[in-house]
Design a protein around this motif. Structure first.
Motif, PDB file in Angstrom:
ATOM      1  N   UNK A 126       0.871  -1.165   0.000  1.00 36.53           N
ATOM      2  CA  UNK A 126       0.000   0.000   0.000  1.00 36.53           C
ATOM      3  C   UNK A 126       0.914   1.222   0.000  1.00 36.53           C
ATOM      4  N   UNK A 127       0.728   2.143  -0.953  1.00 37.19           N
ATOM      5  CA  UNK A 127       1.605   3.309  -1.046  1.00 37.19           C
ATOM      6  C   UNK A 127       0.788   4.588  -1.029  1.00 37.19           C
ATOM      7  N   UNK A 128       1.431   5.692  -0.696  1.00 38.45           N
ATOM      8  CA  UNK A 128       0.787   7.004  -0.694  1.00 38.45           C
ATOM      9  C   UNK A 128       1.849   8.084  -0.769  1.00 38.45           C
ATOM     10  N   UNK A 138       0.555   6.022  10.300  1.00 39.24           N
ATOM     11  CA  UNK A 138      -0.361   4.996  10.823  1.00 39.24           C
ATOM     12  C   UNK A 138      -0.973   4.282   9.633  1.00 39.24           C
ATOM     13  N   UNK A 139      -1.038   2.963   9.724  1.00 38.09           N
ATOM     14  CA  UNK A 139      -1.644   2.138   8.687  1.00 38.09           C
ATOM     15  C   UNK A 139      -2.896   1.542   9.303  1.00 38.09           C
ATOM     16  N   UNK A 140      -4.051   1.899   8.770  1.00 35.74           N
ATOM     17  CA  UNK A 140      -5.308   1.434   9.350  1.00 35.74           C
ATOM     18  C   UNK A 140      -6.039   0.587   8.336  1.00 35.74           C
ATOM     19  N   UNK A 151      11.857  11.166   0.688  1.00 29.23           N
ATOM     20  CA  UNK A 151      11.154  11.963  -0.319  1.00 29.23           C
ATOM     21  C   UNK A 151       9.691  12.173   0.034  1.00 29.23           C
ATOM     22  N   UNK A 152       9.260  11.703   1.201  1.00 31.00           N
ATOM     23  CA  UNK A 152       7.887  11.904   1.629  1.00 31.00           C
ATOM     24  C   UNK A 152       6.931  10.822   1.169  1.00 31.00           C
ATOM     25  N   UNK A 153       7.430   9.717   0.662  1.00 33.54           N
ATOM     26  CA  UNK A 153       6.581   8.596   0.252  1.00 33.54           C
ATOM     27  C   UNK A 153       6.455   7.598   1.401  1.00 33.54           C
ATOM     28  N   UNK A 154       5.359   6.878   1.419  1.00 30.66           N
ATOM     29  CA  UNK A 154       5.164   5.847   2.441  1.00 30.66           C
ATOM     30  C   UNK A 154       4.920   4.523   1.754  1.00 30.66           C
ATOM     31  N   UNK A 186      -6.332   7.072   1.336  1.00 29.20           N
ATOM     32  CA  UNK A 186      -7.205   5.911   1.444  1.00 29.20           C
ATOM     33  C   UNK A 186      -7.038   5.099   0.175  1.00 29.20           C
ATOM     34  N   UNK A 187      -6.725   3.823   0.324  1.00 28.65           N
ATOM     35  CA  UNK A 187      -6.495   2.953  -0.812  1.00 28.65           C
ATOM     36  C   UNK A 187      -7.430   1.751  -0.739  1.00 28.65           C
TER      37      UNK A 187
END
Length: 190
Positions: A126-128, A138-140, A151-154, A186-187
């Motif tokens: 899961x990326x954002x 937090x991963x919910x 670089x600010x990616x998760x 939200x993915x």
């Protein structure tokens, strides 16, 4: 007499011996310049970058936090001073060290007839985007946490088997929430 009873009662509730030293966390001060460079001190001493001739920058903030916290095995108090005078403070908590994988190094022990063999997890990515570099994400359905890259990616890797029952029940969305930036991604998962 009441004050002595209150004092000993407080001590026993906290489970802290009266002569125990206070807990002291390393104090990290990161001063950001307008040029994107970061000046870093730990307990007042300079914290140099890993290679000579390099500098800490906003782009290396995640690597900087990992270096200071020894890959999150040491809790620290972080104070970030921006060039505009803004100051942010946070506590970076230590994580429990992950035990070494013994299944591959130790011979398998014979189990009873009810022993199930362990399977490797099937991971779902899961990326954002839009997160502050190095911030806690937090991963919910809150089943895990991850950190933003420089670089600010998760990126989060989730065990598909653990999610299977939840996703089958119609909860087919995963949320990434930046604890500092407030960014929410939200993915929908297939």
């Amino acid at each position: 007499m009441g004050s002595n009873a209150d004092s000993s009662s407080r001590r026993s509730r906290r489970n802290t011996p009266p002569d125990a030293p206070p807990v002291v966390l390393p104090h990290v001060v990161i001063t950001a310049a307008e040029t994107d460079a970061l000046e870093v001190t730990v307990d007042g001493a300079a914290f140099p970058p890993p290679a000579e001739g390099q500098a800490w920058t906003r782009g290396t903030f995640g690597a900087l936090l990992d270096a200071i916290t020894k890959d999150r095995t040491v809790a620290v108090r972080i104070e970030v001073r921006e060039s505009d005078g803004t100051v942010f403070t946070d506590l970076i908590h230590a994580r429990k060290p992950t035990p070494p994988e013994s299944a591959e190094t130790e011979p398998r022990q014979p189990g009873g007839k009810h022993t199930k063999p362990k399977q490797a997890p099937e991971l779902v990515e899961v990326t954002g985007e839009g997160f502050v570099p190095g911030e806690d994400i937090a991963v919910a359905l809150i089943v895990a946490h991850t950190d933003a890259t420089g670089t600010g990616h998760a990126r989060a890797l989730l065990d598909a088997r653990r999610l299977a029952g939840l996703l089958d029940d119609g909860a087919g969305e995963v949320v990434l929430l930046g604890r500092v930036s407030g960014t929410v991604q939200v993915r929908r998962q297939p």
